[in-house]
Design a protein around this motif. Structure first.
Motif, PDB file in Angstrom:
ATOM      1  N   VAL A  16      43.027  45.991  38.620  1.00 56.20           N
ATOM      2  CA  VAL A  16      41.874  45.253  39.144  1.00 56.20           C
ATOM      3  C   VAL A  16      40.783  45.247  38.071  1.00 56.20           C
ATOM      4  N   TYR A  17      40.166  44.093  37.865  1.00 53.05           N
ATOM      5  CA  TYR A  17      38.992  44.073  36.987  1.00 53.05           C
ATOM      6  C   TYR A  17      37.832  44.685  37.756  1.00 53.05           C
ATOM      7  N   GLU A  18      37.105  45.591  37.094  1.00 54.80           N
ATOM      8  CA  GLU A  18      35.872  46.087  37.697  1.00 54.80           C
ATOM      9  C   GLU A  18      34.720  45.738  36.749  1.00 54.80           C
ATOM     10  N   ILE A  19      33.798  44.933  37.271  1.00 54.63           N
ATOM     11  CA  ILE A  19      32.711  44.418  36.425  1.00 54.63           C
ATOM     12  C   ILE A  19      31.378  44.862  37.004  1.00 54.63           C
ATOM     13  N   LYS A  20      30.580  45.533  36.178  1.00 56.86           N
ATOM     14  CA  LYS A  20      29.221  45.875  36.632  1.00 56.86           C
ATOM     15  C   LYS A  20      28.231  45.049  35.829  1.00 56.86           C
ATOM     16  N   CYS A  76      34.982  43.590  42.011  1.00 58.14           N
ATOM     17  CA  CYS A  76      36.384  43.951  41.770  1.00 58.14           C
ATOM     18  C   CYS A  76      37.266  42.756  42.102  1.00 58.14           C
ATOM     19  N   LEU A  77      38.131  42.389  41.149  1.00 56.28           N
ATOM     20  CA  LEU A  77      39.002  41.222  41.331  1.00 56.28           C
ATOM     21  C   LEU A  77      40.418  41.574  40.891  1.00 56.28           C
ATOM     22  N   PRO A  78      41.447  41.202  41.659  1.00 57.67           N
ATOM     23  CA  PRO A  78      42.822  41.481  41.225  1.00 57.67           C
ATOM     24  C   PRO A  78      43.096  40.772  39.896  1.00 57.67           C
ATOM     25  N   ALA A  79      43.545  41.556  38.888  1.00 57.16           N
ATOM     26  CA  ALA A  79      43.655  40.996  37.534  1.00 57.16           C
ATOM     27  C   ALA A  79      44.768  39.956  37.412  1.00 57.16           C
ATOM     28  N   ASN A  80      45.799  40.033  38.284  1.00 57.34           N
ATOM     29  CA  ASN A  80      46.842  39.004  38.134  1.00 57.34           C
ATOM     30  C   ASN A  80      46.587  37.784  39.013  1.00 57.34           C
ATOM     31  N   LEU A  81      45.417  37.759  39.682  1.00 62.41           N
ATOM     32  CA  LEU A  81      45.024  36.564  40.431  1.00 62.41           C
ATOM     33  C   LEU A  81      43.892  35.853  39.677  1.00 62.41           C
ATOM     34  N   VAL A  82      42.853  36.607  39.378  1.00 61.06           N
ATOM     35  CA  VAL A  82      41.730  36.022  38.621  1.00 61.06           C
ATOM     36  C   VAL A  82      41.959  36.382  37.154  1.00 61.06           C
ATOM     37  N   GLN A 113      32.503  29.717  38.337  1.00 65.74           N
ATOM     38  CA  GLN A 113      32.822  28.524  37.547  1.00 65.74           C
ATOM     39  C   GLN A 113      34.192  28.691  36.883  1.00 65.74           C
ATOM     40  N   HIS A 114      34.460  29.900  36.345  1.00 64.63           N
ATOM     41  CA  HIS A 114      35.751  30.158  35.714  1.00 64.63           C
ATOM     42  C   HIS A 114      36.878  30.026  36.748  1.00 64.63           C
ATOM     43  N   ILE A 115      36.668  30.627  37.917  1.00 67.06           N
ATOM     44  CA  ILE A 115      37.714  30.614  38.951  1.00 67.06           C
ATOM     45  C   ILE A 115      38.031  29.171  39.372  1.00 67.06           C
ATOM     46  N   GLU A 116      36.983  28.380  39.545  1.00 66.89           N
ATOM     47  CA  GLU A 116      37.209  27.019  40.048  1.00 66.89           C
ATOM     48  C   GLU A 116      37.616  26.040  38.954  1.00 66.89           C
ATOM     49  N   GLU A 117      36.918  26.115  37.839  1.00 68.39           N
ATOM     50  CA  GLU A 117      37.168  25.085  36.816  1.00 68.39           C
ATOM     51  C   GLU A 117      38.317  25.433  35.889  1.00 68.39           C
ATOM     52  N   LYS A 118      38.427  26.708  35.484  1.00 64.05           N
ATOM     53  CA  LYS A 118      39.485  27.063  34.529  1.00 64.05           C
ATOM     54  C   LYS A 118      40.778  27.435  35.253  1.00 64.05           C
ATOM     55  N   PHE A 150      39.911  37.370  46.924  1.00 65.05           N
ATOM     56  CA  PHE A 150      39.906  37.406  45.454  1.00 65.05           C
ATOM     57  C   PHE A 150      38.799  38.263  44.875  1.00 65.05           C
ATOM     58  N   GLU A 151      37.830  38.685  45.691  1.00 67.66           N
ATOM     59  CA  GLU A 151      36.810  39.596  45.150  1.00 67.66           C
ATOM     60  C   GLU A 151      36.245  40.486  46.244  1.00 67.66           C
ATOM     61  N   LEU A 152      35.887  41.704  45.811  1.00 64.12           N
ATOM     62  CA  LEU A 152      35.096  42.593  46.666  1.00 64.12           C
ATOM     63  C   LEU A 152      33.867  42.932  45.823  1.00 64.12           C
TER      64      LEU A 152
END
Ligand code: 16G
Length: 242
Positions: free
Chosen positions: A127-131, A147-153, A167-172, A220-222
């Motif tokens: 999972v990506y954890e971004i602060k 927190c986002l699952p790394a093999n989904l996002v 924007q990344h999730i929707e456009e890319k 996709f995110e918490l």
């Protein structure tokens, strides 16, 4: 403006009057307001009364004090609608504010059981954890842990998360963000929040926990965030319950 015959307490009348001056833009952010003595002389009211009005306005985030310098007008709170799922970047742009982020940490971690359950993934899935500290016009608004699952996002980089995740999730990634559930709770800033949000210890924050879903129902995110209560207020419209 102050009506001494009115049943409305004088401190409250003064408070409402100063509030109006702020909301109408006559008093501008960071402008010094008159001193307790000046108000008390101008309106022939006691300094205690003035102090009570000013204290209430400081507590409500309309004014701030600086030791030895005086009392100043605060920036107006950002009003966030509770309807409509939007990103921080979109929210700030819509208000004419410049969004930015300060990255505190960015790593891939194995999902612990509770996180795995919330994101509907297996334990220890990466999972990506971004602060990030989210800022508007360079002022800290919120401290956000996402927190986002790394093999989904997939394919997140520092450059992407310094801009907009949505924007990344929707456009890319061409994924469709659909809905979220969110809870909001009042709290007092913890030490890390005090440091990153640049508030005094003991300041109020709004804690928000959001789980967001794609259109097929996949979470996709918490996100756990602490918003500065002096900079943010949440508004929503309600229909009469039947
Ligand atoms: C908001 C959302 C957060 C989302 C972020 C995306 C709340 C409480 N949180 O901060 O869930 O991850 O926007 O923003 O509203 P971005 O697209 O600007 O990175």
């Amino acid at each position: 403006m102050i009506d001494k015959q009115s049943p409305i307490p004088i401190y409250h009348q003064l408070e409402e009057y100063i509030k109006q001056l702020i909301e109408s833009g006559i008093l501008k952010p960071d402008e010094a307001i008159p001193s307790e003595r000046e108000y008390s002389e101008q309106y022939q009211i006691s300094r205690m009364t003035v102090r009570q009005a000013l204290n209430n306005l400081v507590n409500d985030g309309y004014l701030y004090r600086q030791k030895g310098r005086g009392t100043f007008v605060n920036k107006q709170k950002v009003e966030q609608k509770l309807q409509g799922l939007t990103s921080f970047t979109e929210d700030m742009k819509e208000r004419g504010l410049v969004p930015s982020s300060r990255l505190i940490s960015f790593e891939i971690i194995p999902a612990e059981p509770q996180l795995a359950r919330k994101l509907d993934i297996k334990e220890n899935t990466p999972v990506y954890e971004i602060k990030r500290v989210r800022m508007a016009d360079n002022l800290p608004m919120a401290l956000e842990t996402t927190c986002l699952p790394a093999n989904l996002v997939k394919g997140l980089t520092e450059e992407i998360i310094n801009k907009s995740l949505y924007q990344h999730i929707e456009e890319k990634l061409s994924l469709t963000i659909s809905e979220a559930t969110q809870q909001i709770e009042a709290s007092i800033a913890k030490e890390t929040e005090v440091n990153h949000l640049q508030v005094e210890s003991g300041s109020p924050v709004l804690l928000i926990v959001r789980t967001s879903f794609l259109e097929d129902g996949t979470p996709f995110e918490l996100v756990k965030s602490a918003y500065r209560a002096d900079r943010y207020k949440f508004v929503h419209t309600m229909q009469r319950a039947t």
